[in-house]
Motif scaffolding. Structure first.
Motif, PDB file in Angstrom:
ATOM      1  N   ILE A   1       0.832  -1.206   0.000  1.00 24.82           N
ATOM      2  CA  ILE A   1       0.000   0.000   0.000  1.00 24.82           C
ATOM      3  C   ILE A   1       0.867   1.256   0.000  1.00 24.82           C
ATOM      4  CG2 ILE A   1      -1.710   1.313   1.317  1.00 24.82           C
ATOM      5  CD1 ILE A   1      -2.796  -1.316   2.380  1.00 24.82           C
ATOM      6  N   LEU A   2       1.898   1.272   0.847  1.00 18.39           N
ATOM      7  CA  LEU A   2       2.752   2.452   0.955  1.00 18.39           C
ATOM      8  C   LEU A   2       3.563   2.681  -0.314  1.00 18.39           C
ATOM      9  CD1 LEU A   2       4.014   2.001   4.632  1.00 18.39           C
ATOM     10  CD2 LEU A   2       2.241   3.554   3.803  1.00 18.39           C
ATOM     11  N   LEU A   3       4.098   1.611  -0.897  1.00 18.97           N
ATOM     12  CA  LEU A   3       4.884   1.755  -2.128  1.00 18.97           C
ATOM     13  C   LEU A   3       4.021   2.266  -3.272  1.00 18.97           C
ATOM     14  CD1 LEU A   3       7.138  -1.446  -2.017  1.00 18.97           C
ATOM     15  CD2 LEU A   3       7.866   0.929  -1.707  1.00 18.97           C
ATOM     16  N   GLU A   4       2.792   1.723  -3.390  1.00 11.22           N
ATOM     17  CA  GLU A   4       1.904   2.172  -4.463  1.00 11.22           C
ATOM     18  C   GLU A   4       1.470   3.616  -4.224  1.00 11.22           C
ATOM     19  OE1 GLU A   4       0.128   2.075  -8.023  1.00 11.22           O
ATOM     20  OE2 GLU A   4       1.409   0.523  -7.157  1.00 11.22           O
ATOM     21  N   SER A   5       1.261   4.001  -2.962  1.00 10.06           N
ATOM     22  CA  SER A   5       0.921   5.390  -2.649  1.00 10.06           C
ATOM     23  C   SER A   5       2.075   6.316  -3.009  1.00 10.06           C
ATOM     24  CB  SER A   5       0.583   5.526  -1.167  1.00 10.06           C
ATOM     25  OG  SER A   5      -0.517   4.703  -0.811  1.00 10.06           O
ATOM     26  N   ALA A   6       3.304   5.868  -2.733  1.00 12.69           N
ATOM     27  CA  ALA A   6       4.473   6.676  -3.093  1.00 12.69           C
ATOM     28  C   ALA A   6       4.586   6.830  -4.602  1.00 12.69           C
ATOM     29  CB  ALA A   6       5.740   6.038  -2.523  1.00 12.69           C
ATOM     30  N   ARG A   7       4.299   5.749  -5.338  1.00 12.75           N
ATOM     31  CA  ARG A   7       4.311   5.846  -6.807  1.00 12.75           C
ATOM     32  C   ARG A   7       3.224   6.804  -7.288  1.00 12.75           C
ATOM     33  NH1 ARG A   7       4.368   0.063  -6.369  1.00 12.75           N
ATOM     34  NH2 ARG A   7       6.490  -0.759  -6.446  1.00 12.75           N
TER      35      ARG A   7
ATOM     36  N   ASN B   1       3.861  -7.096  -7.325  1.00 15.43           N
ATOM     37  CA  ASN B   1       3.960  -5.700  -6.889  1.00 15.43           C
ATOM     38  C   ASN B   1       2.942  -4.818  -7.590  1.00 15.43           C
ATOM     39  OD1 ASN B   1       6.076  -6.383  -5.224  1.00 15.43           O
ATOM     40  ND2 ASN B   1       7.663  -5.758  -6.666  1.00 15.43           N
ATOM     41  N   ALA B   2       2.812  -5.009  -8.910  1.00 17.40           N
ATOM     42  CA  ALA B   2       1.894  -4.167  -9.679  1.00 17.40           C
ATOM     43  C   ALA B   2       0.442  -4.463  -9.331  1.00 17.40           C
ATOM     44  CB  ALA B   2       2.140  -4.370 -11.176  1.00 17.40           C
ATOM     45  N   GLN B   3       0.074  -5.747  -9.368  1.00 20.03           N
ATOM     46  CA  GLN B   3      -1.330  -6.115  -9.205  1.00 20.03           C
ATOM     47  C   GLN B   3      -1.803  -5.932  -7.763  1.00 20.03           C
ATOM     48  OE1 GLN B   3      -2.664  -9.513 -11.455  1.00 20.03           O
ATOM     49  NE2 GLN B   3      -4.029 -10.177  -9.808  1.00 20.03           N
ATOM     50  N   ILE B   4      -1.069  -6.484  -6.797  1.00 18.78           N
ATOM     51  CA  ILE B   4      -1.487  -6.410  -5.412  1.00 18.78           C
ATOM     52  C   ILE B   4      -1.360  -4.989  -4.876  1.00 18.78           C
ATOM     53  CG2 ILE B   4      -1.136  -7.339  -3.089  1.00 18.78           C
ATOM     54  CD1 ILE B   4      -2.228  -9.317  -5.133  1.00 18.78           C
ATOM     55  N   GLY B   5      -0.297  -4.301  -5.260  1.00 19.25           N
ATOM     56  CA  GLY B   5      -0.120  -2.924  -4.806  1.00 19.25           C
ATOM     57  C   GLY B   5      -1.250  -2.022  -5.274  1.00 19.25           C
ATOM     58  N   GLN B   6      -1.605  -2.121  -6.560  1.00 21.84           N
ATOM     59  CA  GLN B   6      -2.695  -1.309  -7.086  1.00 21.84           C
ATOM     60  C   GLN B   6      -4.028  -1.677  -6.449  1.00 21.84           C
ATOM     61  OE1 GLN B   6      -2.685  -1.487 -11.382  1.00 21.84           O
ATOM     62  NE2 GLN B   6      -0.496  -1.033 -11.499  1.00 21.84           N
ATOM     63  N   TYR B   7      -4.250  -2.978  -6.253  1.00 19.02           N
ATOM     64  CA  TYR B   7      -5.508  -3.419  -5.634  1.00 19.02           C
ATOM     65  C   TYR B   7      -5.646  -2.867  -4.219  1.00 19.02           C
ATOM     66  CZ  TYR B   7      -8.521  -6.396  -2.819  1.00 19.02           C
ATOM     67  OH  TYR B   7      -9.463  -6.849  -1.923  1.00 19.02           O
ATOM     68  N   LEU B   8      -4.593  -3.023  -3.415  1.00 17.88           N
ATOM     69  CA  LEU B   8      -4.671  -2.598  -2.025  1.00 17.88           C
ATOM     70  C   LEU B   8      -4.788  -1.080  -1.905  1.00 17.88           C
ATOM     71  CD1 LEU B   8      -2.018  -5.004  -0.460  1.00 17.88           C
ATOM     72  CD2 LEU B   8      -4.490  -5.043  -0.065  1.00 17.88           C
ATOM     73  N   ALA B   9      -4.071  -0.348  -2.762  1.00 17.31           N
ATOM     74  CA  ALA B   9      -4.168   1.111  -2.728  1.00 17.31           C
ATOM     75  C   ALA B   9      -5.572   1.565  -3.122  1.00 17.31           C
ATOM     76  CB  ALA B   9      -3.122   1.726  -3.661  1.00 17.31           C
ATOM     77  N   ALA B  10      -6.134   0.957  -4.181  1.00 16.69           N
ATOM     78  CA  ALA B  10      -7.483   1.314  -4.617  1.00 16.69           C
ATOM     79  C   ALA B  10      -8.518   0.911  -3.569  1.00 16.69           C
ATOM     80  CB  ALA B  10      -7.796   0.647  -5.959  1.00 16.69           C
ATOM     81  N   LYS B  11      -8.352  -0.276  -2.988  1.00 20.14           N
ATOM     82  CA  LYS B  11      -9.287  -0.747  -1.965  1.00 20.14           C
ATOM     83  C   LYS B  11      -9.245   0.155  -0.740  1.00 20.14           C
ATOM     84  CE  LYS B  11     -12.130  -3.926  -0.317  1.00 20.14           C
ATOM     85  NZ  LYS B  11     -13.465  -4.165  -0.894  1.00 20.14           N
ATOM     86  N   THR B  12      -8.065   0.617  -0.359  1.00 21.56           N
ATOM     87  CA  THR B  12      -7.940   1.522   0.780  1.00 21.56           C
ATOM     88  C   THR B  12      -8.650   2.841   0.503  1.00 21.56           C
ATOM     89  OG1 THR B  12      -5.822   0.527   1.406  1.00 21.56           O
ATOM     90  CG2 THR B  12      -6.304   2.713   2.274  1.00 21.56           C
ATOM     91  N   ALA B  13      -8.483   3.380  -0.707  1.00 21.50           N
ATOM     92  CA  ALA B  13      -9.163   4.619  -1.073  1.00 21.50           C
ATOM     93  C   ALA B  13     -10.681   4.435  -1.045  1.00 21.50           C
ATOM     94  CB  ALA B  13      -8.704   5.073  -2.458  1.00 21.50           C
ATOM     95  N   ILE B  14     -11.154   3.297  -1.542  1.00 24.99           N
ATOM     96  CA  ILE B  14     -12.591   3.004  -1.532  1.00 24.99           C
ATOM     97  C   ILE B  14     -13.112   2.912  -0.102  1.00 24.99           C
ATOM     98  CG2 ILE B  14     -14.304   1.206  -2.052  1.00 24.99           C
ATOM     99  CD1 ILE B  14     -12.659   0.620  -4.594  1.00 24.99           C
ATOM    100  N   ASN B  15     -12.366   2.253   0.762  1.00 27.05           N
ATOM    101  CA  ASN B  15     -12.806   2.097   2.145  1.00 27.05           C
ATOM    102  C   ASN B  15     -12.834   3.437   2.882  1.00 27.05           C
ATOM    103  OD1 ASN B  15     -12.936  -0.598   1.575  1.00 27.05           O
ATOM    104  ND2 ASN B  15     -11.175  -1.201   2.781  1.00 27.05           N
ATOM    105  N   LEU B  16     -11.881   4.315   2.570  1.00 30.94           N
ATOM    106  CA  LEU B  16     -11.892   5.646   3.164  1.00 30.94           C
ATOM    107  C   LEU B  16     -13.132   6.423   2.728  1.00 30.94           C
ATOM    108  CD1 LEU B  16      -8.131   6.678   2.807  1.00 30.94           C
ATOM    109  CD2 LEU B  16      -9.354   6.165   4.925  1.00 30.94           C
ATOM    110  N   CYS B  17     -13.471   6.322   1.447  1.00 29.17           N
ATOM    111  CA  CYS B  17     -14.681   6.989   0.946  1.00 29.17           C
ATOM    112  C   CYS B  17     -15.932   6.399   1.584  1.00 29.17           C
ATOM    113  CB  CYS B  17     -14.760   6.870  -0.575  1.00 29.17           C
ATOM    114  SG  CYS B  17     -13.491   7.783  -1.471  1.00 29.17           S
ATOM    115  N   LEU B  18     -15.980   5.072   1.691  1.00 31.46           N
ATOM    116  CA  LEU B  18     -17.133   4.413   2.311  1.00 31.46           C
ATOM    117  C   LEU B  18     -17.268   4.828   3.768  1.00 31.46           C
ATOM    118  CD1 LEU B  18     -19.446   2.357   2.306  1.00 31.46           C
ATOM    119  CD2 LEU B  18     -17.756   0.586   2.814  1.00 31.46           C
ATOM    120  N   GLY B  19     -16.149   4.878   4.493  1.00 30.02           N
ATOM    121  CA  GLY B  19     -16.194   5.309   5.885  1.00 30.02           C
ATOM    122  C   GLY B  19     -16.698   6.739   6.020  1.00 30.02           C
TER     123      GLY B  19
END
Length: 350
Positions: free
Chosen positions: A44-50, A195-213
């Motif tokens: 999550i952190l690496l994808e956010s940094a990218r 790195n590409a697939q899981i990183g993007q998934y977790l970063a996108a999922k985290t953003a979605i969960n923040l919006c849902l919250g």
């Protein structure tokens, strides 16, 4: 050993290996779970940094500076969320007697509307059901879980920080670890896909969960549900768990509305609006943002939830989807196991 006996022997060895691996996962829970959470957080952190590096004006910023920024930002958010949830949970514990009294009034009101001869009290209902439900004990346990979760997350953050430092030299280490260039390239290619697939998934999922919250917090604040911020954090965290998490995220604040308001209309309104928020994010936003990042069939997702949840409880439920996705990508990287990855995928494509 005859040729015909080899499939049977292979099956026996495979079952024995699976049982041994399962046993090792169970007894190694205390060690493995923080490490795996650290790996997931590192993605999550690496994808956010990218993502920060793709912002106009920040493309030339040093990689190490973006890594430090994401680490500090996550630590700040974690501190705030831990403080909010702990304070709200403590306030909730103080109001438990009031909620039990309101629940007793609600039960009596329902019994009157149903024209029952005897009005059951909360205590009578507990005795009738053969259970001893103590809201005070439940709240105390929840406080202990939250305190342990906050402590463990800071440990996970520390491990993730060291993993981010190690990630830069991983390719060079893999190259030196294998004898041939073909072997090292194959392993590096698998790492890049993960790195590409899981990183993007977790970063996108985290953003979605923040919006849902946030949406859930607005809904509960407008209705007047107590501790709306606390339940919004819980809803955002539970949304990492497929299927079950969404249901639990709606159930908890809905049950609180029963004992808080004692009004069925308010409870139904809370349940419907929170469910609509879940449907909006789960059926419209998630498919567009996540797409095929997690190429798993719904049945495999459900089975992985059961398996990892049985092994590691709630932490296993959080790790179910990313761990199964990583295993699928690893299996797809080798010709001998590629067929297993195809069977686990959602469309039969890798």
């Amino acid at each position: 050993m005859g040729q015909a006996d080899r499939p049977f022997v292979t099956l026996v060895y495979s079952v024995a290996l699976a049982l041994m691996l399962g046993y090792l996962l169970v007894i190694g829970k205390q060690i493995l779970v923080p490490i795996l959470f650290a790996i997931i957080l590192c993605y999550i952190l690496l994808e956010s940094a990218r993502g920060i590096g793709r912002v106009p004006g920040l493309k030339r910023s040093p990689t190490w500076l973006r890594h430090i920024f994401t680490l500090l930002a996550f630590a700040l958010v974690l501190t705030l969320l831990t403080s909010i949830t702990t304070e709200n949970a403590q306030a909730l514990a103080q109001r438990v007697p009031e909620y039990e009294m309101r629940l007793n009034v609600f039960v009596n009101d329902v019994s009157e509307r149903l024209n029952l001869q005897e009005q059951p009290s909360w205590t009578a209902l507990r005795n009738m059901l053969g259970t001893d439900i103590n809201l005070g004990q439940i709240t105390s346990r929840m406080l202990g879980v939250l305190a342990s979760f906050g402590t463990n997350m800071f440990l996970v953050l520390l491990l993730a920080a060291f993993l981010m430092l190690e990630s830069a030299g991983l390719s060079a280490k893999v190259t030196r670890a294998f004898e041939t260039r073909e072997q090292s390239d194959a392993i590096i290619n698998i790492f890049h896909k993960i790195n590409a697939q899981i990183g993007q998934y977790l970063a996108a999922k985290t953003a979605i969960n923040l919006c849902l919250g946030f949406i859930s917090w607005v809904i509960m604040a407008l209705i007047g549900v107590d501790f709306a911020m606390f339940w919004a954090v819980v809803i955002g965290l539970l949304n990492y768990i497929p299927y079950v998490g969404s249901l639990m995220g709606v159930l908890f604040p809905t049950l609180l509305s029963v004992v808080q308001f004692g009004d069925m209309a308010t409870t139904v309104t809370t349940a419907i609006t929170l469910t609509l928020a879940q449907m909006l994010m789960g059926n419209i936003v998630e498919p567009r943002l996540l797409g095929r990042l997690v190429n798993l069939s719904p049945f495999v997702v459900l089975v992985s939830l059961v398996v990892w949840g049985s092994l590691w409880g709630i932490p296993g439920a959080f790790l179910a989807v990313p761990m199964t996705s990583i295993v699928t990508l690893i299996l797809a990287g080798f010709p001998a196991t590629r067929w297993i990855s195809v069977l686990l995928s959602s469309e039969g494509k890798i």
